[in-house]
Motif scaffolding. Structure first.
Motif, short mmCIF file in Angstrom:
data_model
loop_
_atom_site.label_atom_id
_atom_site.label_comp_id
_atom_site.label_asym_id
_atom_site.label_seq_id
_atom_site.Cartn_x
_atom_site.Cartn_y
_atom_site.Cartn_z
N LYS A 142 -5.01 9.67 -16.59
CA LYS A 142 -4.19 8.45 -16.52
C LYS A 142 -4.83 7.42 -15.60
CE LYS A 142 0.64 7.12 -15.79
NZ LYS A 142 1.98 7.64 -15.38
N ALA A 143 -5.43 7.89 -14.50
CA ALA A 143 -6.08 6.96 -13.56
C ALA A 143 -7.25 6.25 -14.23
CB ALA A 143 -6.56 7.73 -12.33
N PHE A 144 -8.05 6.99 -15.01
CA PHE A 144 -9.19 6.35 -15.69
C PHE A 144 -8.72 5.43 -16.82
CE2 PHE A 144 -11.77 9.81 -13.76
CZ PHE A 144 -12.75 9.00 -13.19
N GLU A 145 -7.63 5.84 -17.53
CA GLU A 145 -7.13 4.98 -18.61
C GLU A 145 -6.62 3.64 -18.08
OE1 GLU A 145 -4.18 7.23 -20.59
OE2 GLU A 145 -5.60 8.50 -21.70
N LEU A 146 -5.92 3.69 -16.94
CA LEU A 146 -5.28 2.48 -16.42
C LEU A 146 -6.20 1.66 -15.52
CD1 LEU A 146 -1.75 3.91 -15.46
CD2 LEU A 146 -2.34 2.51 -17.46
N TYR A 147 -7.09 2.33 -14.78
CA TYR A 147 -7.80 1.64 -13.70
C TYR A 147 -9.32 1.79 -13.75
CZ TYR A 147 -3.06 1.65 -11.85
OH TYR A 147 -1.70 1.47 -11.70
N SER A 148 -9.89 2.12 -14.90
CA SER A 148 -11.36 2.27 -14.96
C SER A 148 -12.04 0.94 -14.62
CB SER A 148 -11.78 2.75 -16.35
OG SER A 148 -11.31 1.85 -17.34
N GLY A 149 -11.44 -0.18 -15.08
CA GLY A 149 -12.00 -1.49 -14.74
C GLY A 149 -11.96 -1.75 -13.24
N THR A 185 -7.74 0.51 -3.59
CA THR A 185 -6.74 0.67 -2.55
C THR A 185 -5.43 -0.03 -2.94
OG1 THR A 185 -7.79 -1.22 -1.46
CG2 THR A 185 -8.32 0.96 -0.61
N VAL A 186 -5.55 -1.20 -3.59
CA VAL A 186 -4.36 -1.92 -4.04
C VAL A 186 -3.66 -1.13 -5.14
CG1 VAL A 186 -3.51 -4.07 -5.04
CG2 VAL A 186 -5.45 -4.11 -3.44
N ASP A 187 -4.44 -0.54 -6.04
CA ASP A 187 -3.85 0.27 -7.11
C ASP A 187 -3.09 1.48 -6.54
OD1 ASP A 187 -4.90 -1.38 -9.08
OD2 ASP A 187 -6.79 -0.29 -9.13
N MET A 188 -3.68 2.12 -5.52
CA MET A 188 -3.01 3.28 -4.90
C MET A 188 -1.68 2.86 -4.28
SD MET A 188 -5.99 5.60 -3.17
CE MET A 188 -7.34 4.47 -2.98
N ALA A 189 -1.69 1.75 -3.55
CA ALA A 189 -0.46 1.27 -2.93
C ALA A 189 0.58 0.90 -3.98
CB ALA A 189 -0.77 0.05 -2.04
N PHE A 190 0.11 0.31 -5.10
CA PHE A 190 1.03 -0.09 -6.18
C PHE A 190 1.68 1.12 -6.84
CE2 PHE A 190 1.60 -0.99 -10.74
CZ PHE A 190 2.56 -1.99 -10.64
N ARG A 191 0.88 2.18 -7.11
CA ARG A 191 1.44 3.37 -7.74
C ARG A 191 2.51 4.03 -6.87
NH1 ARG A 191 0.75 3.10 -12.88
NH2 ARG A 191 1.79 5.15 -12.89
N VAL A 192 2.34 3.98 -5.55
CA VAL A 192 3.29 4.63 -4.65
C VAL A 192 4.54 3.77 -4.46
CG1 VAL A 192 3.66 5.41 -2.27
CG2 VAL A 192 1.53 5.98 -3.46
N THR A 193 4.34 2.47 -4.16
CA THR A 193 5.49 1.62 -3.83
C THR A 193 6.31 1.24 -5.06
OG1 THR A 193 4.06 -0.33 -3.98
CG2 THR A 193 4.37 0.65 -1.81
N SER A 194 5.68 1.08 -6.22
CA SER A 194 6.41 0.63 -7.41
C SER A 194 6.93 1.78 -8.26
CB SER A 194 5.49 -0.26 -8.27
OG SER A 194 5.10 -1.41 -7.55
N TYR A 195 6.16 2.88 -8.36
CA TYR A 195 6.54 3.98 -9.26
C TYR A 195 6.78 5.30 -8.54
CZ TYR A 195 4.91 0.84 -12.95
OH TYR A 195 4.75 -0.23 -13.79
N GLY A 196 6.43 5.38 -7.27
CA GLY A 196 6.51 6.67 -6.59
C GLY A 196 5.60 7.71 -7.23
N ASP A 197 4.52 7.23 -7.84
CA ASP A 197 3.62 8.11 -8.59
C ASP A 197 2.51 8.61 -7.65
OD1 ASP A 197 2.10 9.43 -10.40
OD2 ASP A 197 1.74 7.71 -11.74
N TYR A 198 2.81 9.64 -6.91
CA TYR A 198 1.84 10.16 -5.95
C TYR A 198 0.69 10.89 -6.65
CZ TYR A 198 5.09 8.97 -2.22
OH TYR A 198 5.89 8.29 -1.34
N GLY A 199 0.92 11.39 -7.86
CA GLY A 199 -0.13 12.11 -8.57
C GLY A 199 -1.31 11.21 -8.90
N VAL A 200 -1.04 10.07 -9.56
CA VAL A 200 -2.11 9.15 -9.92
C VAL A 200 -2.70 8.50 -8.66
CG1 VAL A 200 -2.65 7.00 -11.14
CG2 VAL A 200 -1.17 8.71 -12.21
N ALA A 201 -1.84 8.20 -7.68
CA ALA A 201 -2.35 7.61 -6.43
C ALA A 201 -3.32 8.56 -5.74
CB ALA A 201 -1.18 7.27 -5.50
N ASN A 202 -2.98 9.85 -5.72
CA ASN A 202 -3.90 10.82 -5.11
C ASN A 202 -5.15 11.02 -5.96
OD1 ASN A 202 -2.90 12.24 -2.53
ND2 ASN A 202 -1.05 11.98 -3.75
N ALA A 203 -5.01 10.93 -7.29
CA ALA A 203 -6.20 11.01 -8.14
C ALA A 203 -7.16 9.86 -7.83
CB ALA A 203 -5.78 10.99 -9.61
#
Length: 278
Positions: A49-56, A232-250
Motif C-alpha cells: 500500500k505504501a508503494f502504491e500510494l507514495y512511490s512518487g 516524513t509528511v506522508d507518515m504524519a498524514f497517515r497517523v493524524t488523518s487515518y490512524g494508519d500506523y501500519g503504512v506509516a511504519n512501512a
C-alpha cells in the motif's frame, strides 16, 4: 584477563543499554507494526500500500535529499577552503563569524524564515525589484522543491563546513605551500592537495547531513506543502488523518533502509581505505 574483560563490559554497558532502549527496541516495534496487516496476520500488505500510494513521494524524497547533500558538500568545501587558504584577513574573519549562524536556528524557524524570503512577494523578490533587476510581474515563488533544497543546504552547510574546516586546519600546510610555490592556484591546491586529505571527514559530514534531512518534517510541510512531498509528511498524514500506523511504519522502515544504504556506502569506503593503508 577475565577481570579486565568484566570491567570492559561494565564500562560499555550504559552505552549498549541506551542503544537498545532508544534505537533497537523502537526499530523492532516499527518493523513489527509495518508487517502486521489489519487482520492481525503477518504480511507485506502495508509495504504494498505504501508503494502504491507514495512511490512518487519516495523518489521525490531521494531526489531532494541527494541533491541537497551534494550541494551541501560543495558549499561546505568552498567555505572551509576559503577559511583555510584565504589570504584576505578581514574577509576570512567575517566569513568565520557569519557561516555558523544557521547552526543555532531550528529547522522549523529556518522553514518560516524561508517562507518569508522565497515567496512571490517575499524579501528576495522585493529586493531584486527594488534594485531594478526584476519586473514585479516576472517574479515567481520558490516555495516548492527548490525552496526545500535551499533551506536544507543553508541549514546543513555550516555543520559540514565546521567539521571540514577543523580537518583542513590540522593538515600539514607545507604540502599546500609547496604546491603554491610550484605555481598551483588556490583552487587547484584545494582540489588536488587539500580535499584528498580531508575526504573522509567530508564523507562523514555528508552522510550525517543525509540522515538528518531524511528525518525533517517541518521544512517540506511549511516550505512546499503541495504534492509531491517528502516521506516524513506522508507518515504524519497517515497517523493524524487515518490512524494508519501500519503504512506509516512501512514508510518509516523504507526511510530507514534508504539511510542504511548511505551508512553502508560510508562503511564500505572506510573499509576499502583501511585495506589500502600500509
Amino acid at each position: 584477563m577475565k577481570q579486565g574483560y568484566i570491567w570492559g563490559l561494565i564500562l560499555i554497558a550504559p552505552a549498549l543499554a541506551l542503544i537498545a532502549i532508544l534505537f533497537l527496541y523502537p526499530l523492532a516495534l516499527s518493523l513489527e507494526l509495518s508487517l502486521t496487516e489489519p487482520g492481525g496476520t503477518i504480511g507485506l500488505a502495508n509495504f504494498q500500500k505504501a508503494f502504491e500510494l507514495y512511490s512518487g513521494d519516495i523518489i521525490y524524497t531521494i531526489f531532494i535529499v541527494v541533491v541537497s547533500t551534494l550541494l551541501t558538500g560543495l558549499a561546505a568545501t568552498a567555505i572551509a577552503g576559503a577559511l583555510t587558504m584565504g589570504e584576505t584577513p578581514w574577509l576570512v574573519g567575517t566569513l568565520r563569524w557569519l557561516y555558523r549562524w544557521p547552526l543555532f536556528i531550528p529547522f522549523i524557524v529556518a522553514a518560516q524564515c524561508m517562507r518569508t524570503f522565497l515567496a512571490k512577494n517575499g524579501l528576495m523578490n522585493n529586493t531584486f525589484v527594488g534594485m531594478g533587476l526584476l519586473d514585479p510581474l516576472s517574479t515567481q515563488s520558490f516555495l516548492d522543491w527548490r525552496g526545500v533544497i535551499i533551506t536544507f543546504v543553508w541549514k546543513q552547510t555550516p555543520f559540514v563546513a565546521l567539521l571540514l574546516a577543523g580537518a583542513m586546519a590540522s593538515i600539514d600546510r607545507a604540502t599546500i605551500e609547496a604546491g603554491r610555490n610550484l605555481g598551483a592556484s588556490r583552487l587547484r591546491a584545494l582540489i588536488e592537495l587539500v580535499i584528498p586529505q580531508v575526504a573522509r571527514t567530508l564523507l562523514v559530514g555528508m552522510v550525517l547531513s543525509f540522515v538528518t534531512m531524511m528525518s525533517v518534517l517541518s521544512v517540506p510541510m511549511m516550505v512546499a506543502g503541495s504534492q509531491p512531498t517528502m516521506m516524513t509528511v506522508d507518515m504524519a498524514f497517515r497517523v493524524t488523518s487515518y490512524g494508519d500506523y501500519g503504512v506509516a511504519n512501512a514508510l518509516g522502515v523504507i526511510s530507514y533502509l534508504i539511510t542504511a544504504f548511505a551508512a553502508w556506502f560510508y562503511l564500505r569506503h572506510n573499509l576499502a581505505e583501511r585495506r589500502q593503508a600500509p
